[in-house]
Design a protein around this motif. Structure first.
Motif, PDB file in Angstrom:
ATOM      1  N   UNK A 191       0.849  -1.195   0.000  1.00 13.21           N
ATOM      2  CA  UNK A 191       0.000   0.000   0.000  1.00 13.21           C
ATOM      3  C   UNK A 191       0.882   1.241   0.000  1.00 13.21           C
ATOM      4  N   UNK A 192       0.451   2.267  -0.745  1.00 12.79           N
ATOM      5  CA  UNK A 192       1.174   3.521  -0.767  1.00 12.79           C
ATOM      6  C   UNK A 192       0.222   4.666  -1.076  1.00 12.79           C
ATOM      7  N   UNK A 193       0.564   5.843  -0.587  1.00  6.64           N
ATOM      8  CA  UNK A 193      -0.244   7.022  -0.837  1.00  6.64           C
ATOM      9  C   UNK A 193       0.631   8.254  -0.929  1.00  6.64           C
ATOM     10  N   UNK A 194       0.086   9.327  -1.489  1.00  3.46           N
ATOM     11  CA  UNK A 194       0.820  10.584  -1.632  1.00  3.46           C
ATOM     12  C   UNK A 194       2.155  10.365  -2.344  1.00  3.46           C
ATOM     13  N   UNK A 210       9.383  11.263  -8.822  1.00  3.26           N
ATOM     14  CA  UNK A 210      10.703  11.637  -8.315  1.00  3.26           C
ATOM     15  C   UNK A 210      11.398  10.538  -7.529  1.00  3.26           C
ATOM     16  N   UNK A 211      12.482  10.915  -6.860  1.00  9.58           N
ATOM     17  CA  UNK A 211      13.334   9.963  -6.147  1.00  9.58           C
ATOM     18  C   UNK A 211      12.575   9.196  -5.072  1.00  9.58           C
ATOM     19  N   UNK A 212      11.732   9.885  -4.301  1.00 10.22           N
ATOM     20  CA  UNK A 212      11.003   9.190  -3.234  1.00 10.22           C
ATOM     21  C   UNK A 212      10.114   8.093  -3.807  1.00 10.22           C
ATOM     22  N   UNK A 213       9.440   8.382  -4.913  1.00  9.80           N
ATOM     23  CA  UNK A 213       8.599   7.354  -5.540  1.00  9.80           C
ATOM     24  C   UNK A 213       9.456   6.195  -6.039  1.00  9.80           C
ATOM     25  N   UNK A 214      10.593   6.507  -6.631  1.00 11.54           N
ATOM     26  CA  UNK A 214      11.503   5.456  -7.118  1.00 11.54           C
ATOM     27  C   UNK A 214      11.944   4.569  -5.960  1.00 11.54           C
ATOM     28  N   UNK A 215      12.295   5.168  -4.824  1.00 13.81           N
ATOM     29  CA  UNK A 215      12.725   4.392  -3.657  1.00 13.81           C
ATOM     30  C   UNK A 215      11.613   3.461  -3.169  1.00 13.81           C
ATOM     31  N   UNK A 216      10.380   3.953  -3.135  1.00 12.46           N
ATOM     32  CA  UNK A 216       9.256   3.122  -2.698  1.00 12.46           C
ATOM     33  C   UNK A 216       9.036   1.967  -3.665  1.00 12.46           C
ATOM     34  N   UNK A 217       9.074   2.230  -4.949  1.00 14.37           N
ATOM     35  CA  UNK A 217       8.877   1.172  -5.945  1.00 14.37           C
ATOM     36  C   UNK A 217       9.969   0.118  -5.828  1.00 14.37           C
ATOM     37  N   UNK A 255       0.623  14.164  -8.475  1.00 18.29           N
ATOM     38  CA  UNK A 255       0.855  15.549  -8.034  1.00 18.29           C
ATOM     39  C   UNK A 255       1.141  16.412  -9.253  1.00 18.29           C
ATOM     40  N   UNK A 256       0.800  17.658  -9.217  1.00 22.45           N
ATOM     41  CA  UNK A 256       0.096  18.385  -8.180  1.00 22.45           C
ATOM     42  C   UNK A 256      -1.360  18.512  -8.554  1.00 22.45           C
ATOM     43  N   UNK A 257      -1.670  18.319  -9.834  1.00 20.31           N
ATOM     44  CA  UNK A 257      -3.018  18.628 -10.317  1.00 20.31           C
ATOM     45  C   UNK A 257      -3.709  17.445 -10.980  1.00 20.31           C
ATOM     46  N   UNK A 258      -3.400  16.210 -10.582  1.00 20.30           N
ATOM     47  CA  UNK A 258      -4.069  15.047 -11.150  1.00 20.30           C
ATOM     48  C   UNK A 258      -3.717  14.837 -12.609  1.00 20.30           C
ATOM     49  N   UNK A 316      -5.800  14.459  -6.947  1.00 18.64           N
ATOM     50  CA  UNK A 316      -6.402  13.801  -8.114  1.00 18.64           C
ATOM     51  C   UNK A 316      -7.623  14.565  -8.614  1.00 18.64           C
ATOM     52  N   UNK A 317      -8.173  15.414  -7.755  1.00 24.85           N
ATOM     53  CA  UNK A 317      -9.261  16.314  -8.132  1.00 24.85           C
ATOM     54  C   UNK A 317      -8.745  17.712  -8.487  1.00 24.85           C
ATOM     55  N   UNK A 318      -7.428  17.907  -8.448  1.00 24.36           N
ATOM     56  CA  UNK A 318      -6.859  19.217  -8.725  1.00 24.36           C
ATOM     57  C   UNK A 318      -6.998  20.190  -7.580  1.00 24.36           C
TER      58      UNK A 318
END
Length: 200
Positions: free
Chosen positions: A46-49, A54-61, A84-87, A119-121
Motif C-alpha cells: 500500500x502507498x499514498x501521496x 521523483x526519487x522518493x517514488x523510485x525508492x518506494x517502488x 501531483x500536483x493537479x491530477x 487527483x481532483x486538482x
C-alpha cells in the motif's frame, strides 16, 4: 479508517484489487467480488501521496520490488494523491507514463486505487487553476493498464479472507456514507477482516 487485522501477513500490508472499467459520472460505487479466493492468504503493498515521479517514488517502488521478489504480493492499493500536483487531464496525459506505467507496470502487481485531493486538482493553490483535472480518467485508465485498477470512485472487493472498501473521501456524501454503513453491517461468508481505506 482501518479496522484491525489479526494476521501478521496482513497487519503490515493493506491492499486492493479492481477489475473493470466503469463510467465515472454514472457509476459511483461498484462491487467487483473476489479477486483472490477466500481460502488463500494474501500479501499486499500500500502507498499514498506518491505521484511525483521523483526519487522518493523510485525508492518506494524499489522497496516494493525487493519485497515482492522474496514473498510475492497478490495485490496493491493506492491511498490517493496518485498524481501531483493537479491530477491527470485524461487517459492520454503523459503523466501516466512518467508517474505510473514506467514504475508500476514492470512490477506486474495489480494496484487498486483511490482518489485524493490532488487527483481532483485541489490542494495546490492557484497552480491547478485551469488545469482541467479529470478524476474520471483515473477510472477510465483501468481499461488501458494491466496494473492500474479503479472501477469506480468508491467500491468493494474481497481478497482471501479480507473485505476491502475503497472510499472517495474527497467527494464524500450521503450516498457513500450509507453504502459504507450497509457494507459494514453485513459480513459475507469466509470474511474475517474488513479494511476500509481512502485518502483523508
Amino acid at each position: 479508517m482501518l479496522l484491525p487485522v489479526r494476521d501478521s501477513r496482513l497487519t503490515r500490508r493493506y491492499a486492493v484489487w479492481l477489475l473493470f472499467f466503469a463510467c465515472f459520472p454514472l457509476l459511483a460505487q461498484s462491487d467487483i467480488g473476489a479477486v483472490v479466493p477466500e481460502d488463500k492468504p494474501i500479501r499486499a503493498a500500500a502507498l499514498g501521496d506518491f505521484g511525483t515521479g521523483g526519487k522518493d517514488e523510485i525508492d518506494v517502488v524499489r522497496a516494493i520490488a525487493r519485497e515482492d521478489h522474496d514473498k510475492p504480493f497478490q495485490l496493491g492499493l493506492t491511498l490517493g494523491d496518485n498524481f501531483y500536483r493537479c491530477g491527470v487531464r485524461g487517459v492520454d496525459d503523459p503523466i501516466w507514463k512518467r508517474v505510473w506505467s514506467s514504475f508500476f507496470d514492470p512490477l506486474g502487481i495489480p494496484f487498486y486505487a483511490t482518489l485524493g485531493n490532488h487527483d481532483y486538482g485541489r490542494g495546490a493553490g492557484p497552480v491547478c487553476l485551469g488545469a482541467h483535472t479529470d478524476p474520471a480518467a483515473e477510472v477510465a485508465f483501468t481499461q488501458r493498464s494491466a496494473t492500474w485498477r479503479m472501477p469506480a470512485r468508491y467500491y468493494r472487493f474481497s481478497a482471501g479472507p479480507v473485505e476491502f472498501l475503497a472510499l472517495d473521501t474527497e467527494e464524500w456524501g450521503e450516498d457513500e456514507r450509507q453504502w459504507v454503513q450497509q457494507r459494514l453491517a453485513v459480513r459475507p461468508p469466509g470474511i474475517h477482516w474488513v479494511v476500509v481505506y481512502g485518502h483523508h
